[in-house]
Design a protein around this motif. Sequence first.
Motif, PDB file in Angstrom:
ATOM      1  N   PRO B  65      42.544  31.145  -3.417  1.00 16.94           N
ATOM      2  CA  PRO B  65      42.702  30.028  -2.485  1.00 16.94           C
ATOM      3  C   PRO B  65      42.348  28.698  -3.142  1.00 16.94           C
ATOM      4  N   VAL B  66      43.008  27.626  -2.719  1.00 12.70           N
ATOM      5  CA  VAL B  66      42.665  26.296  -3.225  1.00 12.70           C
ATOM      6  C   VAL B  66      42.327  25.303  -2.117  1.00 12.70           C
ATOM      7  N   GLY B  67      42.794  25.571  -0.907  1.00 11.87           N
ATOM      8  CA  GLY B  67      42.510  24.642   0.182  1.00 11.87           C
ATOM      9  C   GLY B  67      43.191  23.299   0.016  1.00 11.87           C
ATOM     10  N   MET B  68      44.451  23.315  -0.401  1.00 14.23           N
ATOM     11  CA  MET B  68      45.131  22.046  -0.655  1.00 14.23           C
ATOM     12  C   MET B  68      45.831  21.482   0.563  1.00 14.23           C
ATOM     13  N   CYS B  69      46.321  22.336   1.453  1.00  9.80           N
ATOM     14  CA  CYS B  69      47.182  21.803   2.509  1.00  9.80           C
ATOM     15  C   CYS B  69      46.418  21.438   3.767  1.00  9.80           C
ATOM     16  N   ARG B  70      45.231  21.952   3.966  1.00  9.95           N
ATOM     17  CA  ARG B  70      44.365  21.685   5.131  1.00  9.95           C
ATOM     18  C   ARG B  70      44.971  22.131   6.445  1.00  9.95           C
ATOM     19  N   MET B  71      45.939  23.028   6.380  1.00  9.02           N
ATOM     20  CA  MET B  71      46.601  23.438   7.616  1.00  9.02           C
ATOM     21  C   MET B  71      45.782  24.481   8.360  1.00  9.02           C
ATOM     22  N   CYS B  72      44.930  25.214   7.661  1.00  6.69           N
ATOM     23  CA  CYS B  72      44.292  26.379   8.265  1.00  6.69           C
ATOM     24  C   CYS B  72      42.906  26.047   8.818  1.00  6.69           C
ATOM     25  N   LEU B  73      42.707  24.813   9.241  1.00  4.11           N
ATOM     26  CA  LEU B  73      41.389  24.419   9.740  1.00  4.11           C
ATOM     27  C   LEU B  73      41.037  25.196  11.015  1.00  4.11           C
ATOM     28  N   VAL B  74      39.802  25.657  11.058  1.00  8.59           N
ATOM     29  CA  VAL B  74      39.294  26.337  12.251  1.00  8.59           C
ATOM     30  C   VAL B  74      37.876  25.854  12.515  1.00  8.59           C
ATOM     31  N   GLU B  75      37.397  26.162  13.700  1.00 10.88           N
ATOM     32  CA  GLU B  75      36.037  25.780  14.058  1.00 10.88           C
ATOM     33  C   GLU B  75      35.123  26.968  13.798  1.00 10.88           C
ATOM     34  N   VAL B  76      34.054  26.762  13.068  1.00  8.70           N
ATOM     35  CA  VAL B  76      33.090  27.828  12.839  1.00  8.70           C
ATOM     36  C   VAL B  76      31.756  27.369  13.399  1.00  8.70           C
ATOM     37  N   GLU B  77      31.221  28.161  14.277  1.00  7.42           N
ATOM     38  CA  GLU B  77      29.964  27.790  14.936  1.00  7.42           C
ATOM     39  C   GLU B  77      28.858  27.592  13.912  1.00  7.42           C
ATOM     40  N   GLY B  78      28.184  26.487  14.027  1.00  3.77           N
ATOM     41  CA  GLY B  78      27.055  26.239  13.139  1.00  3.77           C
ATOM     42  C   GLY B  78      27.435  25.507  11.872  1.00  3.77           C
ATOM     43  N   MET B  79      28.724  25.312  11.620  1.00  4.98           N
ATOM     44  CA  MET B  79      29.137  24.566  10.427  1.00  4.98           C
ATOM     45  C   MET B  79      29.668  23.214  10.866  1.00  4.98           C
ATOM     46  N   ARG B  80      29.317  22.188  10.097  1.00  4.47           N
ATOM     47  CA  ARG B  80      29.684  20.838  10.499  1.00  4.47           C
ATOM     48  C   ARG B  80      31.174  20.602  10.246  1.00  4.47           C
ATOM     49  N   GLY B  81      31.857  20.057  11.187  1.00  5.78           N
ATOM     50  CA  GLY B  81      33.280  19.771  11.011  1.00  5.78           C
ATOM     51  C   GLY B  81      34.104  21.043  11.028  1.00  5.78           C
ATOM     52  N   LEU B  82      35.378  20.871  10.788  1.00  2.70           N
ATOM     53  CA  LEU B  82      36.270  22.023  10.762  1.00  2.70           C
ATOM     54  C   LEU B  82      36.294  22.619   9.350  1.00  2.70           C
ATOM     55  N   GLN B  83      36.511  23.917   9.287  1.00  5.40           N
ATOM     56  CA  GLN B  83      36.507  24.606   7.998  1.00  5.40           C
ATOM     57  C   GLN B  83      37.915  25.101   7.653  1.00  5.40           C
ATOM     58  N   ILE B  84      38.247  25.072   6.363  1.00  4.41           N
ATOM     59  CA  ILE B  84      39.524  25.681   5.971  1.00  4.41           C
ATOM     60  C   ILE B  84      39.306  27.188   5.868  1.00  4.41           C
ATOM     61  N   SER B  85      40.016  27.924   6.714  1.00  5.07           N
ATOM     62  CA  SER B  85      39.759  29.360   6.788  1.00  5.07           C
ATOM     63  C   SER B  85      40.251  30.087   5.550  1.00  5.07           C
ATOM     64  N   CYS B  86      41.103  29.448   4.741  1.00  3.68           N
ATOM     65  CA  CYS B  86      41.608  30.148   3.557  1.00  3.68           C
ATOM     66  C   CYS B  86      40.577  30.195   2.454  1.00  3.68           C
ATOM     67  N   ALA B  87      39.503  29.423   2.563  1.00  2.00           N
ATOM     68  CA  ALA B  87      38.498  29.427   1.500  1.00  2.00           C
ATOM     69  C   ALA B  87      37.113  29.681   2.072  1.00  2.00           C
ATOM     70  N   THR B  88      37.059  30.230   3.275  1.00  2.00           N
ATOM     71  CA  THR B  88      35.772  30.529   3.889  1.00  2.00           C
ATOM     72  C   THR B  88      35.596  32.045   3.951  1.00  2.00           C
ATOM     73  N   PRO B  89      34.706  32.584   3.142  1.00  2.00           N
ATOM     74  CA  PRO B  89      34.472  34.030   3.215  1.00  2.00           C
ATOM     75  C   PRO B  89      33.694  34.374   4.484  1.00  2.00           C
ATOM     76  N   VAL B  90      33.981  35.513   5.052  1.00  2.00           N
ATOM     77  CA  VAL B  90      33.273  35.880   6.279  1.00  2.00           C
ATOM     78  C   VAL B  90      31.873  36.377   5.951  1.00  2.00           C
ATOM     79  N   VAL B  91      30.919  36.025   6.826  1.00  2.52           N
ATOM     80  CA  VAL B  91      29.547  36.525   6.709  1.00  2.52           C
ATOM     81  C   VAL B  91      29.133  37.091   8.060  1.00  2.52           C
ATOM     82  N   GLU B  92      28.059  37.812   8.049  1.00  8.27           N
ATOM     83  CA  GLU B  92      27.580  38.481   9.263  1.00  8.27           C
ATOM     84  C   GLU B  92      27.342  37.459  10.380  1.00  8.27           C
TER      85      GLU B  92
END
Lengths: 212, 905
Positions: B65-92
């Motif tokens: 993943p590179v996160g170049m297009c910013r199309m996959c933004l999602v909201e993740v609780e506890g993280m500031r702003g929107l996150q690109i889901s293509c470069a966010t690994p899932v954690v517990e």
Amino acid sequence: MGKFSGFRITIAQVFKPKVTGDYPNSKRPKPERFHGRHVLNRYEDGMEKCIGCELCAGVCPANCIYVRGADNPPDSPVSPGERYGFVYEINYLRCIHCDLCVEACPTEAITETKLFEFSFTNRQDAIYTKSELVVDDQGRAQRQPWELWLGDEDDQTSGWMRATASAGQAEFEGKVGWSGELGVGVRAAEPSQDKTRTAIAPTSEPEEVALG
Amino acid sequence: MSSVPISQWPSEYKYSAPVAGDTEMVNVTIDGVEVQAPRGELLIKVAQDYGTYIPRFCYHERMKPVGMCRMCLVEVEGMRGLQISCATPVVEGMVVTTQSPDVKEAQDGVLEFLLINHPLDCPVCDRGGECPLQDQTLAFGPGESRFVEEKRHFEKPIPISDLVLLDRERCIQCGRCTRFAAEVAGDPLIDFGGRGSSTEVITYPGAPFSSYFSGNVVQICPVGALTARSYRFKARPWDLSAVETSCQSCSVGCRGVLDSASNRLVRFLGVDSEPVNHGWLCDKGRYGYEWVHAKDRLNIPLVARGGGLVPESWPQALELATSVIRDVFDKHGAKAIGVLGGAQGTNEDAYAWARLAKGVIGTDNVDAQLGDGLPAEVVIGMERATIADLDSARAIVLLGPDLKEELPVLYLRVRRAAVDLGVPLVDIGASNTGLTPYAQAVLRHLPGDPEAVTEKLAAALAGQPTRPDELRPLLEAIDKRALIQKEGPVVVVLGRSSVAEAADATVRAAAILAQAGISAKFLSALPTANVHGALDLGLAPGFLPGRVTLAAGRDELAKTWARVPEEQGLGAAKILANAAGGEIKLLVLLNCDPIADFPDGQLAKDALKNVEHVISLNSFTNESMRHADVVFPITVWGEQRGSISNIEGRVARLGRKITPDGSTMEPWRIATELAARLGHEMDLESFTEVQDEIAQVAPAFVGVDSKLISWARDGAVLPVADHAAEITLALSSLDQNKRSAGVSWEPIPTSGEDTPGNGAVPPAVISPPRPAQALYSWAKQAPERTAALADSYSLRLVASRTLYGNDLITTQSPSLARLATVTAQLRVNERERDRLGVADGEVVRVISSRSSIELPLVVDPSVPERVALVAINRDAPGASDLVDINESVTDLRIETLSKPVIKES
């Protein structure tokens, strides 16, 4: 009156105004959005409007349109842009004149005339190719020997006749939403839905045309 | 997911496939639904697997993943702003919202931004109608744009290679193509240039994007910026009808979708098949469909009459062929009949012809390999690896051809294993290959003499305490690899690196590795499309369908077949020698051209000149059929349904997309027709009946009937008993859309047949008899090791293949033909050139024990000293004039034609 009493209604009709026309020597005006045989329009500079995108073929419910695109020759382009309609065929044995092709066309290339009087003696004639569909150098529909054209019947054939013209919205009133075309130039804006305004387009009241 | 620590930073994130047995699952909540996923897996992938599609442009499952297009933004609780889901690994405990008002606003913004400069020429764009940008603008976009300014303009399509066109106006700078070129293909020939809105994809000055894999960037481009020259304006998506099939340009058997419009093939796209090709194709496979429509295709039977070949009707041609076979059989017996080829067809073709030759006529002089393969007993008997084994291997040993040239997608898989997964790589060979740069150990040897270096390697791999210097980096890499991958086989990619030398030495080297106690498994690298299927189905001397020898399978097959040959027959070289000598009276050529394909061209020419009768099945005319009695035109790839086996022995379905022009026939049907005329009804009416008969009579194919072939999405690896779990998974995934391994695959509708049960292993899975460790026994009886070079003036010939040569697919496909070199060149390195004292490109005389020809000499720094390289797939005069099949190696003398230039001082 005796034996003539049965003619009472018939004779009465003789003195009433005539409702039938002298068809086929003259034709009655057709409604503005009547769907007849198609033409392929050209721009004012003579370039073809068709870009071979096949949207008409894709939308056609009767599957009667066959289009293939090709690269425009760079030294003598057929249409503006990269691609032109290399093959364009309509099979009139299949066409149901639904006008979906006209609505789908992104460049107002295909529109319908008011002509429906054409009959063929063989199936090959029923398949109109691009050379028959494209308008001539004066921007008028080409008249095939088996078609019945009268006078300037083909005047009402162009992009501005599209059913999707944007005249319905107030902000587009009086604005031209179509491109100019060969032989005609840019057609004037469509008449307003406001009946108090007079129409600018030559569509006011088509007159009956006589055999020319 | 492996336990390699994963950085939060996208640029450092290293994508690696989950490794079995080392998976920690975490709980993630996506839009209120709690799901389980491997720790560290990317959020976008987890969401997709559970049915939530997050829009994306730059993210591609098979690339980092590179996160170049910013199309996959999602909201993740506890993280500031929107996150690109293509470069966010899932954690517990992660809680994710993909459809909140904030996310919608962000998506609107990104799409509006992308469309500032993206032209709206969708009606003329080849991507229009199947364009991710179109689709996602419709699904997630704002509907309108506030921008009325002029868009940026570039010159419309510019070629970045002979196959690929670039429209810079349409580019949205997602970087999929540049990443593919650098990360996956290893050909970093395109990159971004410029800044801001004038950023564009560029090639380097004077260097086009001439990668063997350039077509893949067209397929993965999310807009119409990269388009294929061959498909340009050919059709629009709604014209196309598609069928899933396997590629037949080499033996990897990449899965793909074949598109046709108006009964013409127009496109071939890769399908993401986890065990085989990961969605990639090489350009030869991708654009090689064009040859099917070549205007020289044979479409009517030809018979010899009046000194030439003239058209004839099918019944007449079949009658004539029957009478030729009967005549030779009656006068000279079955042994006077030889059958060559069959490695290009389907499994059904191979079986039907094996049955006709061995079961009806009774000759065992049958060989699918034209002297360019390995002994059938070795290929059939060796411990086989799958392509997926490369990923979990302890080490990979390359003992064969240049994979980049012969099996390009296998090259991608080996490269991925070596570069992305860290599998240590050993390159044994006479000259450099495409994979040499990635190898930890490069073991060079004189052509035809790989044993000494292989022995050294085997000893080191087996744990010998002393570490030779040249192997130290390799052994250190293996030690490092052992931290995450202790077990796992050593996968040996085994093939013929040169047809100028006998196969003996390679096989002996393989036997050394097999016996070294390093749990070596072998992946065959024989390149001909369906050579493995042909061998598995009995198109080899001494074998019957189902990987059994004549002796082992006789009793079983005698139940179905009229007869089974008594003794082992001859291989291709002996068949041709006997045909040249007059003992063999009839040669049947199954879609092959020995004069062009057999390494010893002279022998092939003599054989076809001297043999009395030739029956040829082909799709084109060729030199070998000049003296044919009958030529049958055959259907080819795309026109015929069936199955093929790839290098792993994976049986996969072939689809039919078009109806052939003219009157051609499937080769298996020709076999049944001939059998019927010879008085033996095979009772096979359709390809499914052939498949079912194979499943019934061929031991290795037990369980692989027509039903399994049509339903197993990735095919089935033989023998199915060993791979039952994989097949079960494949079948069960049909009913589950959850966590499916691949993308966009639909089950094949069968004609009202009941489908295999949910995840049920096909019935009657029994282990077929295996030929006793053939590799060892073959190695023992093989002739002694090759001598050193004849003298110090000689060079040793390496005759290898290149991807584009004089083969049918390349020469008959207009897109590829322009890439091919068809004239032979003699390639030597600079020092050898200097020793000869000739200029680059000068024509020299090349003399072997067989003949003497003139070839231009070209300097190639990758060729080692004492070696001369001539590609085998070139027009004559070339390598096949130099090779003598009876010699174990080919030594060359080179003479200059020009007078030496004496410098005046």
